[in-house]
Write a protein that holds these residues in place. Structure first.
Motif, mmCIF file in Angstrom:
data_model
loop_
_atom_site.group_PDB
_atom_site.id
_atom_site.type_symbol
_atom_site.label_atom_id
_atom_site.label_comp_id
_atom_site.label_asym_id
_atom_site.label_seq_id
_atom_site.Cartn_x
_atom_site.Cartn_y
_atom_site.Cartn_z
ATOM 1 N N LEU A 1 10.928 5.997 6.364
ATOM 2 C CA LEU A 1 9.551 6.336 6.743
ATOM 3 C C LEU A 1 8.703 5.090 6.966
ATOM 4 O O LEU A 1 7.892 5.051 7.896
ATOM 5 N N ALA A 2 8.888 4.071 6.133
ATOM 6 C CA ALA A 2 8.135 2.827 6.315
ATOM 7 C C ALA A 2 8.470 2.197 7.663
ATOM 8 O O ALA A 2 7.579 1.755 8.398
ATOM 9 N N ASP B 1 0.846 -1.176 0.000
ATOM 10 C CA ASP B 1 0.000 0.000 0.000
ATOM 11 C C ASP B 1 0.885 1.229 0.000
ATOM 12 O O ASP B 1 2.061 1.160 0.357
ATOM 13 N N MET B 2 0.324 2.350 -0.378
ATOM 14 C CA MET B 2 1.087 3.575 -0.408
ATOM 15 C C MET B 2 0.398 4.615 0.463
ATOM 16 O O MET B 2 -0.821 4.729 0.441
#
Length: 70
Positions: free
Chosen positions: A52-53, A23-24
């Motif tokens: 960030l992930a 997913d984004m």
């Protein structure tokens, strides 16, 4: 004739294919915040996306362990 551009996928290469880019999420930040995030990511040898992930995943894992998510 131009050659295809090579994409930076360091983070994606390290994950099993089933878990890559499921997913984004998009977020707007100030230029100063983006620069700060880039510095932190570079210090850890990560891409901005990877950093960030991991930041989001670590936060959600912690919230789940504290019972904040059901």
């Amino acid at each position: 004739m131009t050659t295809p551009r090579k994409l930076k996928r360091r983070y994606a290469r390290r994950l099993p294919k089933a878990f890559v880019r499921l997913d984004m999420i998009c977020a707007r930040v100030s230029k100063a915040s983006r620069q700060s995030l880039l510095v932190l990511a570079e210090r850890r040898g990560m891409s901005l996306s990877e950093y960030l992930a991991r930041l989001v995943n670590d936060h959600l894992t912690s919230a789940q362990q504290q019972g904040l998510l059901t």
